[in-house]
Design an enzyme around this catalytic site. Structure first.
Site, PDB file in Angstrom:
ATOM      1  N   ARG A 172      -3.451   6.786  -2.579  1.00 51.99           N
ATOM      2  CA  ARG A 172      -4.608   7.272  -1.933  1.00 51.99           C
ATOM      3  C   ARG A 172      -4.316   8.005  -0.708  1.00 51.99           C
ATOM      4  O   ARG A 172      -3.187   8.091  -0.361  1.00 51.99           O
ATOM      5  CB  ARG A 172      -5.630   5.993  -1.228  1.00 51.99           C
ATOM      6  CG  ARG A 172      -4.521   4.944  -0.664  1.00 51.99           C
ATOM      7  CD  ARG A 172      -5.271   3.714   0.125  1.00 51.99           C
ATOM      8  NE  ARG A 172      -4.378   2.911   0.419  1.00 51.99           N
ATOM      9  CZ  ARG A 172      -3.682   2.892   1.335  1.00 51.99           C
ATOM     10  NH1 ARG A 172      -3.544   3.616   2.385  1.00 51.99           N
ATOM     11  NH2 ARG A 172      -2.894   1.773   1.845  1.00 51.99           N
ATOM     12  N   GLU A 181      11.764 -10.644  -2.303  1.00 52.75           N
ATOM     13  CA  GLU A 181      12.720  -9.870  -2.120  1.00 52.75           C
ATOM     14  C   GLU A 181      13.817 -10.298  -0.985  1.00 52.75           C
ATOM     15  O   GLU A 181      13.487 -11.027  -0.285  1.00 52.75           O
ATOM     16  CB  GLU A 181      11.947  -8.546  -1.246  1.00 52.75           C
ATOM     17  CG  GLU A 181      11.276  -7.733  -2.531  1.00 52.75           C
ATOM     18  CD  GLU A 181      10.605  -6.428  -1.994  1.00 52.75           C
ATOM     19  OE1 GLU A 181      10.871  -6.216  -0.838  1.00 52.75           O
ATOM     20  OE2 GLU A 181      10.234  -5.744  -2.913  1.00 52.75           O
TER      21      GLU A 181
END
Ligand code: ADP
Length: 665
Positions: A297, A200
């Site tokens: 989560r 990135e």
């Protein structure tokens, strides 16, 4: 609603989940490894079952063992906490097959977001902005290097299966690319069994802002606003807050909408977090935030969202998993005030944040002023097997200033002995001017690291109190025997005693004269000072010195004494407890493993000349790589370990000799 659930986790998060289960009248089942037989989460549960030896691969990651316990105990559902099996689609499928409910999203949703590269591709499709970069299949090093060149340096290499900041390398210079790539691959492989990476553009002034989302099995999805997690070190969160400072309402709305869009794109159910990175080189702007990844989560930092919204996210998880619709709609959700969470870790900040282990011989957590989520109690051990977190200190206040003040006070009231912690570092962050202004970005800690980890000089009062404690002069009076209260005092002449202390590597012989009832003259490096102990209770003292009254606490542990004064912990060694090995190590003649780990890379060779701070060994411990550096200039004598060797803490890795004079023959 469920009647009984199993928590497939340990530590603070297992305890946190149990607290809500208990509130809802749900019975709890704990599982534990051999290292955790006496752990807090085991004591808290209604039932507990051993699932294997200490290493996680033989216990907390064992799907079969966990399903077996569900059957034995009759637990209908499993809460995975975070880490371990929480984002493992195979685990969810296995539970499904066994007819047990997973308290979390479907395996398909987890799978879709499990790998950073695939998740980015999916988000591009859903119209959510992503960080520019390469997230394709080609893993040829030279190809990746050419991609990096196209993206433009600096770039960030990320293990696609990465998490928790592991497997990431920033590269500023093309010449470092291939080495960094190897490092990221190695860490990805070691931690996640997947060495593939993506690349990135590295944003130079980014903020990490994430949105809490929630979905249910009826097609609803909402967000519960943002958290700012920009205070990071090695890409790991240190202090989190909610809301994000300076967040324009328009940007909050745009990020919330993008997050809900992302959740809906994968039919998300349960608690999730969409992590965005915002480019703030131009301030916070609605058109400058990018999707980084989704954590499928409950997050470590979920409590700050709970504090500002007043919602119990674990309760939401349990309701949604049991088939109920979301407790609230988007319009019914709001937030108020400000919340912070600081992660108290057993780690040595001045020594490069090395994870520490040890027994928590003394532990005072600031439960009066903060919400403390912790999985340990005094006397518990921080072992090398698991994350060395001691507690999360969470505060809420009407304004950011008020909440930050509360966080600082709470950290200053925290006392841990027997194990080094990052408490002083966290407190220093609370005092940081830029942070106080809300001027945060992910580079803040690194930029100001030296001042944040600077250890204050040990104050003379701490030395004096340590000396008095070491000599046994501070014991509280027992019963009414007048002589018991006159420790060290003689009728005819003032007694002299000497305390041998070691402070910051230096030995000090402190002379103490008893002058009467709890009055002492103490010979300190800065001169003689008169101390009076006014109140002594269980290691906490109120004392007076030359007209100044103050409070301090002294705790003793295997390693010596720790004096808590002015919000700092000052460790003081009582030298006769010091082993010969440690003496040699402190003199810099050896390089000693500071923790158990695997010798990953060994660059040191016998006979090599080295300079102070030159990296010599990379030790992998707790799935992270730690670079051990030369303690001083010198020549490497003997190298006592080899690459691939597992070492215990205290193992001497190599000996360092003096440099021969460079006389030319
Ligand atoms: P992990 O899953 O290991 O936590 P993330 O992808 O969530 O990894 O990134 C962790 C942190 O790394 C972010 O919070 C941010 O500080 C930093 N980071 C990630 N991507 C970039 C980027 N492209 N530019 C700058 N910093 C980044």
């Amino acid at each position: 609603m469920f009647k009984k659930i199993l928590i497939a986790n340990r530590g603070e998060i297992a305890c946190r989940v149990m607290a809500t289960a208990r509130k809802l009248g749900i019975k709890t089942v704990a599982v534990y490894s051999d290292a955790d037989a006496g752990a807090k989460h085991v004591a808290m549960a209604d039932e507990a079952y051993r699932i294997g030896p200490a290493p996680v691969s033989e216990s907390y990651l064992k799907t079969d063992a966990i399903i077996d316990v569900c059957r034995k105990s009759g637990a209908e559902a499993v809460h995975p906490g975070y880490g371990f099996l929480s984002e493992n689609p195979d685990f969810v499928d296995a539970l499904d097959k066994a007819g047990i409910t997973f308290i979390g999203p479907s395996s398909r949703s987890i799978g879709a977001m499990g790998l950073k590269d695939a998740a980015k591709a999916l988000m591009v499709e859903a119209g959510v902005p992503v960080v520019p970069g390469y997230h394709g299949d080609n893993q040829d090093p030279d190809f990746l290097k050419s991609e990096a060149e196209q993206i433009g340096y600096p770039v960030l290499i990320k293990a696609r299966a990465g998490g928790g900041g592991k497997g990431m390398r920033r590269v500023d210079d093309p010449k470092d690319f291939l080495d960094a790539l190897k490092g990221a691959q190695r860490e990805g492989e070691a931690s996640f069994g997947d060495g593939r990476v993506l690349i990135e553009k590295y944003l130079t002034k980014p903020r990490h802002i994430e949105i809490q989302v929630f979905g249910d099995n009826h097609g609803n999805a909402v967000h519960l606003f943002e958290r700012d997690c920009s205070l990071q070190r090695r890409h790991q969160k240190v202090i989190e807050e909610a809301p994000a400072p300076g967040m324009p309402e328009e940007m909050r709305r745009a990020m919330g909408e993008a997050a809900v869009k992302a959740a809906k794109a994968i039919d998300y159910s349960g608690a999730g977090t969409i992590e965005f990175i915002a480019d703030v080189s131009d301030g916070l702007r609605s058109d400058r935030f990018y999707f980084m990844e989704m954590n499928t989560r409950l997050q470590v930092e979920h409590p700050v969202t709970e504090m500002i919204t007043g919602e119990d996210l674990v309760e939401w998880q349990l309701r949604v998993a049991s088939g109920e619709p979301l407790p609230k709609s988007q319009d019914e959700l709001s937030f108020g005030g400000w919340a912070f969470e600081a992660r108290l870790y057993a780690e040595d900040a001045p020594k490069g944040f090395l994870p520490a282990i040890g027994t928590l011989d003394h532990l005072v957590l600031p439960e009066d002023s903060a919400r403390v989520d912790s999985g340990v109690r005094a006397g518990d051990e921080i072992t090398p097997y698991y994350d060395p977190m001691i507690a999360k200190v969470i505060v809420h206040g009407p304004t950011r200033d008020a909440a930050l003040g509360k966080l600082l006070a709470s950290l200053e009231a925290t006392e841990v002995a027997g194990c080094v912690t990052n408490a002083a570092f966290l407190a220093a962050l609370c005092r940081h001017e830029g942070f106080a202004r809300g001027d945060v970005d992910t580079g803040l800690i690194d930029r100001d690291l030296n001042s944040l980890i600077r250890e204050p000089e040990v104050p003379e009062d701490a030395v004096a109190l340590a000396a008095l404690t070491a000599l046994g002069l501070t014991r509280p009076a027992e019963g009414h025997d007048p002589f018991a209260t006159l420790a060290g005092w003689r009728i005819w002449s003032a007694s002299r005693q000497y305390a041998l202390l070691e402070i910051a590597g230096e030995r000090l012989d402190v002379e103490v004269h008893a002058r009467g009832h709890r009055r002492f003259a103490v010979h300190l490096p800065g001169g003689i000072r008169q101390y009076t102990l006014i109140k002594v209770t269980d290691g906490a003292y109120t004392y007076e010195c030359e007209g100044h009254r103050a409070r301090a606490a002294v705790a003793s542990s295997k390693k010596g004494l720790t004096v808590f004064l002015n919000g700092h912990a000052f460790p003081i060694i009582l030298p006769d407890t010091l082993s010969a090995d440690e003496e040699a190590a402190s003199a810099g003649d050896q390089l000693v493993a500071p923790m158990p780990g695997l010798v990953k890379v060994l660059t040191a060779r016998a006979g090599n000349k080295v300079t102070k701070d030159q990296p010599l060994v990379i030790l992998e411990a707790m799935k992270m790589e730690h670079t051990l550096k030369a303690p001083r200039d010198g020549v490497i004598g003997e190298v006592l370990v080899s690459e691939g060797e597992q070492v215990t803490d205290g193992t001497v890795l190599l000996a360092l000799g003096e440099e021969e004079s460079d006389a030319v023959a």
